[in-house]
Design a protein around this motif. Structure first.
Motif, PDB file in Angstrom:
ATOM      1  N   PRO A 192      61.626  36.691 -14.225  1.00 16.28           N
ATOM      2  CA  PRO A 192      61.906  37.497 -15.413  1.00 16.28           C
ATOM      3  C   PRO A 192      62.533  36.724 -16.562  1.00 16.28           C
ATOM      4  O   PRO A 192      62.548  37.213 -17.696  1.00 16.28           O
ATOM      5  CB  PRO A 192      62.862  38.575 -14.886  1.00 16.28           C
ATOM      6  CG  PRO A 192      63.530  37.948 -13.720  1.00 16.28           C
ATOM      7  CD  PRO A 192      62.501  37.057 -13.096  1.00 16.28           C
ATOM      8  N   CYS A 193      63.058  35.527 -16.328  1.00 13.40           N
ATOM      9  CA  CYS A 193      63.694  34.743 -17.392  1.00 13.40           C
ATOM     10  C   CYS A 193      62.640  34.025 -18.233  1.00 13.40           C
ATOM     11  O   CYS A 193      61.584  33.619 -17.720  1.00 13.40           O
ATOM     12  CB  CYS A 193      64.632  33.694 -16.797  1.00 13.40           C
ATOM     13  SG  CYS A 193      65.946  34.340 -15.758  1.00 13.40           S
ATOM     14  N   GLU A 194      62.942  33.844 -19.504  1.00 12.16           N
ATOM     15  CA  GLU A 194      62.104  33.024 -20.362  1.00 12.16           C
ATOM     16  C   GLU A 194      62.247  31.549 -19.954  1.00 12.16           C
ATOM     17  O   GLU A 194      63.362  31.103 -19.624  1.00 12.16           O
ATOM     18  CB  GLU A 194      62.496  33.176 -21.823  1.00 12.16           C
ATOM     19  CG  GLU A 194      62.153  34.529 -22.417  1.00 12.16           C
ATOM     20  CD  GLU A 194      60.652  34.744 -22.511  1.00 12.16           C
ATOM     21  OE1 GLU A 194      59.926  33.748 -22.719  1.00 12.16           O
ATOM     22  OE2 GLU A 194      60.214  35.903 -22.351  1.00 12.16           O
ATOM     23  N   PRO A 195      61.160  30.773 -19.965  1.00 14.46           N
ATOM     24  CA  PRO A 195      61.294  29.343 -19.637  1.00 14.46           C
ATOM     25  C   PRO A 195      62.227  28.643 -20.615  1.00 14.46           C
ATOM     26  O   PRO A 195      62.262  28.985 -21.805  1.00 14.46           O
ATOM     27  CB  PRO A 195      59.862  28.822 -19.771  1.00 14.46           C
ATOM     28  CG  PRO A 195      58.989  30.025 -19.658  1.00 14.46           C
ATOM     29  CD  PRO A 195      59.777  31.164 -20.248  1.00 14.46           C
ATOM     30  N   PRO A 196      62.997  27.678 -20.157  1.00 13.88           N
ATOM     31  CA  PRO A 196      63.859  26.924 -21.068  1.00 13.88           C
ATOM     32  C   PRO A 196      63.019  26.049 -22.001  1.00 13.88           C
ATOM     33  O   PRO A 196      61.823  25.842 -21.742  1.00 13.88           O
ATOM     34  CB  PRO A 196      64.711  26.077 -20.120  1.00 13.88           C
ATOM     35  CG  PRO A 196      63.887  25.949 -18.881  1.00 13.88           C
ATOM     36  CD  PRO A 196      63.116  27.226 -18.759  1.00 13.88           C
ATOM     37  N   VAL A 215      66.469  19.695 -12.901  1.00 13.68           N
ATOM     38  CA  VAL A 215      67.502  19.121 -13.770  1.00 13.68           C
ATOM     39  C   VAL A 215      68.412  18.156 -13.015  1.00 13.68           C
ATOM     40  O   VAL A 215      69.084  17.331 -13.639  1.00 13.68           O
ATOM     41  CB  VAL A 215      68.332  20.236 -14.435  1.00 13.68           C
ATOM     42  CG1 VAL A 215      67.445  21.109 -15.308  1.00 13.68           C
ATOM     43  CG2 VAL A 215      69.051  21.097 -13.393  1.00 13.68           C
ATOM     44  N   ASP A 216      68.449  18.265 -11.700  1.00  5.89           N
ATOM     45  CA  ASP A 216      69.281  17.360 -10.900  1.00  5.89           C
ATOM     46  C   ASP A 216      68.642  17.180  -9.530  1.00  5.89           C
ATOM     47  O   ASP A 216      68.876  17.977  -8.613  1.00  5.89           O
ATOM     48  CB  ASP A 216      70.695  17.920 -10.753  1.00  5.89           C
ATOM     49  CG  ASP A 216      71.611  16.988  -9.958  1.00  5.89           C
ATOM     50  OD1 ASP A 216      71.185  15.847  -9.660  1.00  5.89           O
ATOM     51  OD2 ASP A 216      72.746  17.396  -9.630  1.00  5.89           O
ATOM     52  N   ILE A 270      61.577  33.203  -4.540  1.00  9.58           N
ATOM     53  CA  ILE A 270      61.061  31.991  -5.168  1.00  9.58           C
ATOM     54  C   ILE A 270      59.728  32.306  -5.822  1.00  9.58           C
ATOM     55  O   ILE A 270      58.828  32.865  -5.187  1.00  9.58           O
ATOM     56  CB  ILE A 270      60.918  30.848  -4.147  1.00  9.58           C
ATOM     57  CG1 ILE A 270      62.306  30.462  -3.606  1.00  9.58           C
ATOM     58  CG2 ILE A 270      60.245  29.636  -4.778  1.00  9.58           C
ATOM     59  CD1 ILE A 270      62.273  29.408  -2.524  1.00  9.58           C
ATOM     60  N   ASP A 271      59.612  31.983  -7.097  1.00  4.10           N
ATOM     61  CA  ASP A 271      58.382  32.192  -7.853  1.00  4.10           C
ATOM     62  C   ASP A 271      57.535  30.927  -7.756  1.00  4.10           C
ATOM     63  O   ASP A 271      57.857  29.902  -8.370  1.00  4.10           O
ATOM     64  CB  ASP A 271      58.726  32.508  -9.309  1.00  4.10           C
ATOM     65  CG  ASP A 271      57.493  32.648 -10.196  1.00  4.10           C
ATOM     66  OD1 ASP A 271      56.368  32.663  -9.653  1.00  4.10           O
ATOM     67  OD2 ASP A 271      57.664  32.749 -11.433  1.00  4.10           O
ATOM     68  N   THR A 272      56.462  31.004  -6.975  1.00  7.95           N
ATOM     69  CA  THR A 272      55.584  29.842  -6.802  1.00  7.95           C
ATOM     70  C   THR A 272      54.387  29.878  -7.746  1.00  7.95           C
ATOM     71  O   THR A 272      53.485  29.054  -7.623  1.00  7.95           O
ATOM     72  CB  THR A 272      55.083  29.776  -5.348  1.00  7.95           C
ATOM     73  OG1 THR A 272      54.368  30.986  -5.029  1.00  7.95           O
ATOM     74  CG2 THR A 272      56.246  29.600  -4.375  1.00  7.95           C
ATOM     75  N   SER A 273      54.385  30.811  -8.688  1.00  8.29           N
ATOM     76  CA  SER A 273      53.271  30.879  -9.635  1.00  8.29           C
ATOM     77  C   SER A 273      53.380  29.821 -10.725  1.00  8.29           C
ATOM     78  O   SER A 273      52.449  29.629 -11.504  1.00  8.29           O
ATOM     79  CB  SER A 273      53.206  32.277 -10.279  1.00  8.29           C
ATOM     80  OG  SER A 273      54.323  32.508 -11.129  1.00  8.29           O
ATOM     81  N   VAL A 274      54.534  29.156 -10.811  1.00 10.77           N
ATOM     82  CA  VAL A 274      54.735  28.075 -11.768  1.00 10.77           C
ATOM     83  C   VAL A 274      55.082  26.806 -11.003  1.00 10.77           C
ATOM     84  O   VAL A 274      55.435  26.843  -9.821  1.00 10.77           O
ATOM     85  CB  VAL A 274      55.855  28.417 -12.775  1.00 10.77           C
ATOM     86  CG1 VAL A 274      55.451  29.594 -13.637  1.00 10.77           C
ATOM     87  CG2 VAL A 274      57.162  28.725 -12.050  1.00 10.77           C
ATOM     88  N   GLU A 275      54.979  25.669 -11.676  1.00 10.21           N
ATOM     89  CA  GLU A 275      55.292  24.385 -11.057  1.00 10.21           C
ATOM     90  C   GLU A 275      56.252  23.616 -11.966  1.00 10.21           C
ATOM     91  O   GLU A 275      55.938  23.379 -13.140  1.00 10.21           O
ATOM     92  CB  GLU A 275      54.007  23.577 -10.858  1.00 10.21           C
ATOM     93  CG  GLU A 275      54.199  22.234 -10.181  1.00 10.21           C
ATOM     94  CD  GLU A 275      54.785  22.328  -8.794  1.00 10.21           C
ATOM     95  OE1 GLU A 275      55.610  21.464  -8.452  1.00 10.21           O
ATOM     96  OE2 GLU A 275      54.438  23.258  -8.059  1.00 10.21           O
ATOM     97  N   PRO A 276      57.416  23.215 -11.458  1.00 13.90           N
ATOM     98  CA  PRO A 276      57.916  23.476 -10.107  1.00 13.90           C
ATOM     99  C   PRO A 276      58.338  24.933  -9.926  1.00 13.90           C
ATOM    100  O   PRO A 276      58.622  25.631 -10.900  1.00 13.90           O
ATOM    101  CB  PRO A 276      59.119  22.542 -10.002  1.00 13.90           C
ATOM    102  CG  PRO A 276      59.586  22.371 -11.413  1.00 13.90           C
ATOM    103  CD  PRO A 276      58.349  22.394 -12.264  1.00 13.90           C
ATOM    104  N   ALA A 277      58.359  25.363  -8.663  1.00 14.27           N
ATOM    105  CA  ALA A 277      58.705  26.746  -8.349  1.00 14.27           C
ATOM    106  C   ALA A 277      60.123  27.061  -8.815  1.00 14.27           C
ATOM    107  O   ALA A 277      61.010  26.200  -8.815  1.00 14.27           O
ATOM    108  CB  ALA A 277      58.580  26.982  -6.851  1.00 14.27           C
ATOM    109  N   VAL A 278      60.313  28.330  -9.234  1.00 14.08           N
ATOM    110  CA  VAL A 278      61.597  28.757  -9.785  1.00 14.08           C
ATOM    111  C   VAL A 278      62.352  29.605  -8.764  1.00 14.08           C
ATOM    112  O   VAL A 278      61.800  30.557  -8.203  1.00 14.08           O
ATOM    113  CB  VAL A 278      61.399  29.567 -11.079  1.00 14.08           C
ATOM    114  CG1 VAL A 278      62.746  30.034 -11.636  1.00 14.08           C
ATOM    115  CG2 VAL A 278      60.653  28.744 -12.116  1.00 14.08           C
TER     116      VAL A 278
END
Length: 280
Positions: free
Chosen positions: A138-142, A149-150, A177-185
């Motif tokens: 549900p969050c907008e991508p940064p 990031v680490d 875990i949202d695997t529809s994007v890479e890397p998973a969120v």
């Protein structure tokens, strides 16, 4: 459209995946009634079941099927059944069974057929895609998109730390875990204090992270689950679903149960799915 398979998701786990829940004993609630549902109005009900007959009983709707040959199962009786009108039936060692769409009247213990059964494989129930859990973030991508990031904390140990943290928070509302994007969120929900929780989680986890708000905590949803386990007749499975922030309830028959639970817990807080449902 996709075929629907029952989903039970609930309590915290170190791997941060949605996990099964609902096998604990629970206190009995005063509502809904424990009495079997029945309908004397002549209303028609329909559903898709394995129907099985053996030496111990006549044709029955299977509420669970043992994967043996021949299969074994039990459930409510079916009146008016004729295997000559049932396509694709199989018989092994005195057991006859098949998978069928059935329609008839329901008196609380027996389904009385009002029309011949149909082959179930051709009429498997389907639901719209929007009725299935939505695991998207549900969050907008940064800026620049989702990224690690680490790398030092984007590890299994980092995931385990988050699992321990969320399990101790009274306002935790779910993890997936949202695997529809890479890397998973990694998605984590709370009912409040999002900034503090995000800062705590970011110190443990260096991978993509979305912290979002929910109306009900997992403890609240689990408390509802426990009440339902002790009070709903013909219950098959029940558990919180984190992405929708609701409790999913699977029962044998829904005879006004959804409306009753909407009044008891609020509209849509518990979503009822029934194997036997009023025919349209």
């Amino acid at each position: 459209m996709r075929h629907f398979g029952w989903i039970v998701v609930a309590a915290p786990v170190a791997a941060l995946l949605l996990a099964a829940c609902g096998d604990e004993e629970a206190p009995v609630s005063a509502s809904p009634s424990d009495a079997p549902s029945s309908d004397d109005s002549g209303r028609l009900y329909t559903g898709i079941f394995t129907v099985l007959e053996n030496a111990e009983h006549g044709p029955q709707l299977c509420t669970a099927v043992a994967s043996s040959l021949p299969p074994q199962c039990g459930g409510p009786d079916v009146a008016g059944w004729n295997w000559d009108e049932a396509p694709d039936a199989e018989t092994v060692d005195g057991v006859t069974w098949g998978f069928y769409s059935v329609t008839g009247t329901w008196d609380g213990t027996t389904l009385t057929l009002t029309e011949p059964p149909l082959a179930g494989a051709a009429t498997s129930p389907m639901v719209p895609d929007d009725a299935l859990p939505d695991f998207t973030t549900p969050c907008e991508p940064p800026p620049g998109g989702w990224a690690v990031v680490d790398p030092a904390t984007a590890t299994d140990a980092g995931q385990a730390s988050i699992g321990a943290y969320t399990g101790a928070q009274a306002d935790w509302a779910g993890t997936w875990i949202d695997t529809s994007v890479e890397p998973a969120v990694l998605n984590v929900r709370f009912t409040g204090d999002l900034e503090r929780h995000e800062a705590e989680l970011r110190s443990m986890w260096g991978g993509p992270l979305c912290v979002s708000a929910a109306e009900r905590s997992m403890r609240e949803l689990t408390a509802i689950q426990e009440e339902l386990v002790g009070s709903v007749p013909h219950l098959t499975s029940v558990g919180p679903e984190a992405t929708a922030n609701v409790v999913l309830l699977d029962v044998f028959v829904d005879d006004g149960l959804q409306e009753q639970l909407d009044q008891q817990y609020g509209p849509g807080v518990v979503r009822v799915s029934a194997a036997l449902r009023p025919a349209e």
